[in-house]
Design a protein around this motif. Structure first.
Motif, PDB file in Angstrom:
ATOM      1  N   ARG A 182       0.871  -1.184   0.000  1.00 33.70           N
ATOM      2  CA  ARG A 182       0.000   0.000   0.000  1.00 33.70           C
ATOM      3  C   ARG A 182       0.900   1.223   0.000  1.00 33.70           C
ATOM      4  O   ARG A 182       1.866   1.279   0.752  1.00 33.70           O
ATOM      5  CB  ARG A 182      -0.900   0.034   1.233  1.00 33.70           C
ATOM      6  N   ILE A 183       0.561   2.182  -0.879  1.00 30.21           N
ATOM      7  CA  ILE A 183       1.360   3.403  -0.963  1.00 30.21           C
ATOM      8  C   ILE A 183       0.454   4.571  -1.351  1.00 30.21           C
ATOM      9  O   ILE A 183      -0.510   4.400  -2.096  1.00 30.21           O
ATOM     10  CB  ILE A 183       2.531   3.235  -1.963  1.00 30.21           C
ATOM     11  N   LEU A 184       0.762   5.740  -0.836  1.00 29.09           N
ATOM     12  CA  LEU A 184      -0.001   6.948  -1.126  1.00 29.09           C
ATOM     13  C   LEU A 184       0.445   7.512  -2.470  1.00 29.09           C
ATOM     14  O   LEU A 184       1.648   7.710  -2.700  1.00 29.09           O
ATOM     15  CB  LEU A 184       0.246   7.974  -0.015  1.00 29.09           C
ATOM     16  N   ALA A 185      -0.514   7.737  -3.385  1.00 26.08           N
ATOM     17  CA  ALA A 185      -0.175   8.239  -4.725  1.00 26.08           C
ATOM     18  C   ALA A 185      -1.368   8.956  -5.340  1.00 26.08           C
ATOM     19  O   ALA A 185      -2.485   8.863  -4.839  1.00 26.08           O
ATOM     20  CB  ALA A 185       0.258   7.091  -5.628  1.00 26.08           C
ATOM     21  N   LYS A 186      -1.097   9.668  -6.422  1.00 29.42           N
ATOM     22  CA  LYS A 186      -2.132  10.345  -7.205  1.00 29.42           C
ATOM     23  C   LYS A 186      -1.795  10.172  -8.678  1.00 29.42           C
ATOM     24  O   LYS A 186      -0.700   9.717  -9.012  1.00 29.42           O
ATOM     25  CB  LYS A 186      -2.235  11.816  -6.811  1.00 29.42           C
ATOM     26  N   PRO A 187      -2.710  10.503  -9.591  1.00 31.67           N
ATOM     27  CA  PRO A 187      -2.411  10.361 -11.022  1.00 31.67           C
ATOM     28  C   PRO A 187      -1.159  11.139 -11.410  1.00 31.67           C
ATOM     29  O   PRO A 187      -0.881  12.205 -10.858  1.00 31.67           O
ATOM     30  CB  PRO A 187      -3.648  10.941 -11.703  1.00 31.67           C
ATOM     31  N   GLU A 188      -0.398  10.577 -12.328  1.00 36.19           N
ATOM     32  CA  GLU A 188       0.857  11.129 -12.845  1.00 36.19           C
ATOM     33  C   GLU A 188       2.048  10.946 -11.899  1.00 36.19           C
ATOM     34  O   GLU A 188       3.138  11.400 -12.209  1.00 36.19           O
ATOM     35  CB  GLU A 188       0.714  12.620 -13.220  1.00 36.19           C
ATOM     36  N   ASP A 189       1.867  10.311 -10.743  1.00 38.11           N
ATOM     37  CA  ASP A 189       2.999   9.970  -9.880  1.00 38.11           C
ATOM     38  C   ASP A 189       3.752   8.804 -10.492  1.00 38.11           C
ATOM     39  O   ASP A 189       3.163   7.961 -11.156  1.00 38.11           O
ATOM     40  CB  ASP A 189       2.532   9.581  -8.474  1.00 38.11           C
ATOM     41  N   MET A 190       5.055   8.754 -10.255  1.00 41.89           N
ATOM     42  CA  MET A 190       5.862   7.644 -10.761  1.00 41.89           C
ATOM     43  C   MET A 190       6.287   6.751  -9.611  1.00 41.89           C
ATOM     44  O   MET A 190       6.886   7.215  -8.639  1.00 41.89           O
ATOM     45  CB  MET A 190       7.097   8.136 -11.495  1.00 41.89           C
ATOM     46  N   LEU A 191       5.954   5.466  -9.725  1.00 37.40           N
ATOM     47  CA  LEU A 191       6.367   4.471  -8.744  1.00 37.40           C
ATOM     48  C   LEU A 191       7.557   3.702  -9.290  1.00 37.40           C
ATOM     49  O   LEU A 191       7.590   3.345 -10.469  1.00 37.40           O
ATOM     50  CB  LEU A 191       5.233   3.498  -8.431  1.00 37.40           C
ATOM     51  N   ILE A 192       8.523   3.443  -8.417  1.00 39.31           N
ATOM     52  CA  ILE A 192       9.715   2.676  -8.765  1.00 39.31           C
ATOM     53  C   ILE A 192       9.692   1.387  -7.951  1.00 39.31           C
ATOM     54  O   ILE A 192       9.506   1.421  -6.735  1.00 39.31           O
ATOM     55  CB  ILE A 192      10.999   3.464  -8.428  1.00 39.31           C
ATOM     56  N   PHE A 193       9.882   0.260  -8.616  1.00 35.98           N
ATOM     57  CA  PHE A 193       9.922  -1.051  -7.966  1.00 35.98           C
ATOM     58  C   PHE A 193      11.339  -1.590  -8.119  1.00 35.98           C
ATOM     59  O   PHE A 193      11.841  -1.707  -9.237  1.00 35.98           O
ATOM     60  CB  PHE A 193       8.921  -2.004  -8.629  1.00 35.98           C
ATOM     61  N   SER A 194      11.965  -1.940  -6.995  1.00 38.93           N
ATOM     62  CA  SER A 194      13.331  -2.450  -7.079  1.00 38.93           C
ATOM     63  C   SER A 194      13.572  -3.536  -6.035  1.00 38.93           C
ATOM     64  O   SER A 194      13.056  -3.483  -4.923  1.00 38.93           O
ATOM     65  CB  SER A 194      14.336  -1.312  -6.896  1.00 38.93           C
ATOM     66  N   ALA A 195      14.383  -4.511  -6.446  1.00 34.25           N
ATOM     67  CA  ALA A 195      14.795  -5.605  -5.568  1.00 34.25           C
ATOM     68  C   ALA A 195      16.038  -6.231  -6.177  1.00 34.25           C
ATOM     69  O   ALA A 195      16.310  -6.073  -7.371  1.00 34.25           O
ATOM     70  CB  ALA A 195      13.685  -6.644  -5.421  1.00 34.25           C
ATOM     71  N   MET A 196      16.785  -6.953  -5.365  1.00 28.44           N
ATOM     72  CA  MET A 196      18.021  -7.583  -5.835  1.00 28.44           C
ATOM     73  C   MET A 196      17.761  -8.629  -6.917  1.00 28.44           C
ATOM     74  O   MET A 196      18.537  -8.759  -7.844  1.00 28.44           O
ATOM     75  CB  MET A 196      18.753  -8.236  -4.656  1.00 28.44           C
ATOM     76  N   ASN A 197      16.670  -9.381  -6.804  1.00 32.11           N
ATOM     77  CA  ASN A 197      16.428 -10.491  -7.718  1.00 32.11           C
ATOM     78  C   ASN A 197      15.472 -10.160  -8.866  1.00 32.11           C
ATOM     79  O   ASN A 197      15.065 -11.054  -9.601  1.00 32.11           O
ATOM     80  CB  ASN A 197      15.926 -11.718  -6.952  1.00 32.11           C
ATOM     81  N   PHE A 198      15.107  -8.876  -9.039  1.00 28.47           N
ATOM     82  CA  PHE A 198      14.210  -8.465 -10.124  1.00 28.47           C
ATOM     83  C   PHE A 198      14.776  -7.266 -10.865  1.00 28.47           C
ATOM     84  O   PHE A 198      15.525  -6.466 -10.302  1.00 28.47           O
ATOM     85  CB  PHE A 198      12.829  -8.083  -9.579  1.00 28.47           C
TER      86      PHE A 198
END
Length: 105
Positions: free
Chosen positions: A57-73
């Motif tokens: 769950r994360i707070l966001a609005k339209p046009e926000d950019m989310l970054i997903f990062s992990a060592m194995n992805f």
């Protein structure tokens, strides 16, 4: 009294125009463990970490950019659209990162 009214009016206007809401999402990783993936909203600088089922769950609005990062992805970016705000769950699919080993002697 005028200062209090002005502050109250400013607060009401800010909350009326702010469309941020809590987004519920789930991450799929092609059979890999999806717990502990870092999610960062670059616009409001909020962050979250996925649980053992890949949910976050994360707070966001339209046009926000989310970054997903992990060592194995592989690193992934996602811009939040209006349709994402209306859906009940944001589904993210991550590609596994190839694990290249050095030559064995």
């Amino acid at each position: 009294m005028k200062n209090n009214f002005f502050l109250l009016l400013l607060f009401v206007l800010q909350s009326a125009f702010s469309q941020e809401k809590m987004i519920h999402g789930v991450i799929f990783g092609m059979g890999n463990d999806v717990s502990g993936i870092n999610i960062v909203n670059l616009v409001n600088e909020k962050s979250a970490v996925s649980d053992s089922k890949g949910e976050f769950r994360i707070l966001a609005k339209p046009e926000d950019m989310l970054i997903f990062s992990a060592m194995n992805f592989q690193y992934k970016r996602r811009i939040i659209a209006e349709s994402d705000m209306l859906s009940s769950i944001l589904v993210i699919s991550l590609e596994p990162k190839p694990n290249q080993l050095e030559e064995v002697v």
